[in-house]
Design a protein around this motif. Structure first.
Motif, mmCIF file in Angstrom:
data_model
loop_
_atom_site.group_PDB
_atom_site.id
_atom_site.type_symbol
_atom_site.label_atom_id
_atom_site.label_comp_id
_atom_site.label_asym_id
_atom_site.label_seq_id
_atom_site.Cartn_x
_atom_site.Cartn_y
_atom_site.Cartn_z
ATOM 1 N N GLY A 194 0.871 -0.969 -0.504
ATOM 2 C CA GLY A 194 0.125 -0.002 -0.348
ATOM 3 C C GLY A 194 1.338 0.851 -0.195
ATOM 4 N N LYS A 195 2.310 1.653 -0.347
ATOM 5 C CA LYS A 195 2.995 2.394 -0.245
ATOM 6 C C LYS A 195 4.387 2.730 -1.487
ATOM 7 C CE LYS A 195 3.480 2.678 4.708
ATOM 8 N NZ LYS A 195 4.551 2.960 5.928
ATOM 9 N N GLU A 196 4.270 3.598 -1.541
ATOM 10 C CA GLU A 196 5.047 4.114 -2.697
ATOM 11 C C GLU A 196 6.908 3.197 -2.481
ATOM 12 O OE1 GLU A 196 2.210 5.729 -5.306
ATOM 13 O OE2 GLU A 196 4.619 6.301 -5.298
ATOM 14 N N ARG A 197 7.130 2.849 -3.766
ATOM 15 C CA ARG A 197 8.620 2.265 -3.279
ATOM 16 C C ARG A 197 9.677 3.154 -3.157
ATOM 17 N NH1 ARG A 197 10.748 -0.072 -8.872
ATOM 18 N NH2 ARG A 197 10.558 2.750 -9.027
ATOM 19 N N GLU A 198 10.426 3.016 -2.013
ATOM 20 C CA GLU A 198 11.108 4.334 -1.565
ATOM 21 C C GLU A 198 12.666 4.145 -1.870
ATOM 22 O OE1 GLU A 198 10.742 4.531 2.630
ATOM 23 O OE2 GLU A 198 11.016 3.145 3.522
ATOM 24 N N PHE A 199 13.556 5.048 -1.738
ATOM 25 C CA PHE A 199 15.236 4.718 -1.630
ATOM 26 C C PHE A 199 15.515 3.948 -0.427
ATOM 27 C CE2 PHE A 199 19.652 5.107 -2.472
ATOM 28 C CZ PHE A 199 19.667 6.344 -1.555
ATOM 29 N N VAL A 200 16.268 2.893 0.011
ATOM 30 C CA VAL A 200 16.870 2.550 1.291
ATOM 31 C C VAL A 200 18.539 2.814 0.916
ATOM 32 C CG1 VAL A 200 17.488 1.394 2.540
ATOM 33 C CG2 VAL A 200 14.964 0.479 0.715
ATOM 34 N N ALA A 201 19.072 2.635 0.382
ATOM 35 C CA ALA A 201 20.823 2.294 0.536
ATOM 36 C C ALA A 201 21.163 2.549 -1.286
ATOM 37 C CB ALA A 201 21.234 2.235 0.984
ATOM 38 N N GLN A 202 22.446 3.556 -1.546
ATOM 39 C CA GLN A 202 23.231 3.531 -2.645
ATOM 40 C C GLN A 202 24.597 3.292 -2.668
ATOM 41 O OE1 GLN A 202 21.792 6.217 -5.669
ATOM 42 N NE2 GLN A 202 23.110 7.985 -4.641
ATOM 43 N N ILE A 203 25.190 2.480 -3.546
ATOM 44 C CA ILE A 203 26.780 2.532 -3.653
ATOM 45 C C ILE A 203 26.722 2.949 -4.486
ATOM 46 C CG2 ILE A 203 26.858 0.496 -3.122
ATOM 47 C CD1 ILE A 203 29.308 -0.090 -1.446
ATOM 48 N N VAL A 204 28.225 3.871 -4.659
ATOM 49 C CA VAL A 204 28.892 4.541 -6.215
ATOM 50 C C VAL A 204 30.092 2.710 -6.979
ATOM 51 C CG1 VAL A 204 31.048 5.572 -5.165
ATOM 52 C CG2 VAL A 204 30.020 6.174 -7.238
ATOM 53 N N TRP A 205 30.316 3.143 -7.570
ATOM 54 C CA TRP A 205 30.723 2.151 -8.702
ATOM 55 C C TRP A 205 32.159 2.001 -7.465
ATOM 56 C CZ3 TRP A 205 35.649 2.611 -10.333
ATOM 57 C CH2 TRP A 205 36.515 4.007 -9.628
ATOM 58 N N SER A 206 33.036 2.674 -7.171
ATOM 59 C CA SER A 206 33.906 1.933 -6.352
ATOM 60 C C SER A 206 33.855 1.588 -4.966
ATOM 61 C CB SER A 206 35.185 2.872 -6.619
ATOM 62 O OG SER A 206 34.575 4.050 -5.536
ATOM 63 N N GLY A 207 32.795 2.114 -4.236
ATOM 64 C CA GLY A 207 32.512 0.791 -2.500
ATOM 65 C C GLY A 207 32.610 2.922 -1.995
ATOM 66 N N GLY A 208 33.252 3.419 -2.817
ATOM 67 C CA GLY A 208 34.068 4.729 -1.550
ATOM 68 C C GLY A 208 32.797 6.263 -1.350
ATOM 69 N N LEU A 209 31.749 5.934 -1.858
ATOM 70 C CA LEU A 209 30.849 7.005 -1.835
ATOM 71 C C LEU A 209 29.433 5.867 -1.156
ATOM 72 C CD1 LEU A 209 30.175 10.030 -1.202
ATOM 73 C CD2 LEU A 209 29.461 10.277 -3.569
ATOM 74 N N THR A 210 28.930 6.241 -0.311
ATOM 75 C CA THR A 210 27.301 5.735 -0.386
ATOM 76 C C THR A 210 26.456 6.195 0.611
ATOM 77 O OG1 THR A 210 28.167 5.188 2.228
ATOM 78 C CG2 THR A 210 28.286 2.993 0.722
ATOM 79 N N ASP A 211 25.393 6.243 0.458
ATOM 80 C CA ASP A 211 24.157 7.326 0.551
ATOM 81 C C ASP A 211 22.956 6.863 1.557
ATOM 82 O OD1 ASP A 211 22.184 8.914 -1.488
ATOM 83 O OD2 ASP A 211 22.033 9.601 0.466
ATOM 84 N N TYR A 212 22.320 7.195 2.174
ATOM 85 C CA TYR A 212 21.610 6.325 2.973
ATOM 86 C C TYR A 212 20.052 6.758 3.172
ATOM 87 C CZ TYR A 212 24.725 3.107 4.373
ATOM 88 O OH TYR A 212 26.218 2.168 4.472
ATOM 89 N N ALA A 213 18.765 6.304 3.443
ATOM 90 C CA ALA A 213 17.938 7.355 3.798
ATOM 91 C C ALA A 213 17.420 7.824 5.083
ATOM 92 C CB ALA A 213 16.839 6.194 3.124
ATOM 93 N N ASP A 214 17.038 8.805 5.591
ATOM 94 C CA ASP A 214 17.311 8.657 6.540
ATOM 95 C C ASP A 214 16.511 8.487 7.732
ATOM 96 O OD1 ASP A 214 16.622 12.324 5.802
ATOM 97 O OD2 ASP A 214 18.374 11.524 5.929
#
Length: 119
Positions: free
Chosen positions: A41-61
């Protein structure tokens, strides 16, 4: 392109799970990899991502400090370590690939793996 996710299951609140996603048919080491989730019943949401090298990551709050994304380019695999799980983390989790480092407009999608957190 195929993205095969695994590792989902049923866990109690406070527990941990580790999701894996193995890719084929693309040059994995050049692709940003991400995890998304969708609860009923909810929209798909972003959780996390990692750049090709592994040197940069990003997370949902909502998962910052509890989830960790990592990758092994030699194995064409991305992981999502999920700790301190909460019932609100219950969802189908999808891995995805993007040719750029962006939360939006992912190019490749895998099938989901179900994560259920009981209270």
């Amino acid at each position: 392109v195929q993205l095969q996710a695994s590792g989902g299951g049923l866990v109690q609140a406070g527990g941990s799970l580790r999701l894996s996603c193995t890719a084929s048919g693309l040059t994995f080491s050049t692709i940003t990899m991400g995890w998304f989730r969708q609860a009923p019943g909810k929209e798909r949401e972003f959780v996390a991502q990692i750049v090709w090298s592994g040197g940069l990551t990003d997370y949902a709050d909502s998962v910052k400090g509890r989830f960790t994304i990592s990758r092994d380019n030699a194995k064409n695999t991305v992981y999502l370590q999920m700790n301190s799980l909460k019932p609100e983390d219950t969802a189908t989790y999808y891995c995805a690939g993007n040719r750029i480092y962006s939360r939006r407009d992912y190019d490749y999608w895998g099938q989901g793996t179900q994560v259920t957190v009981s209270s």
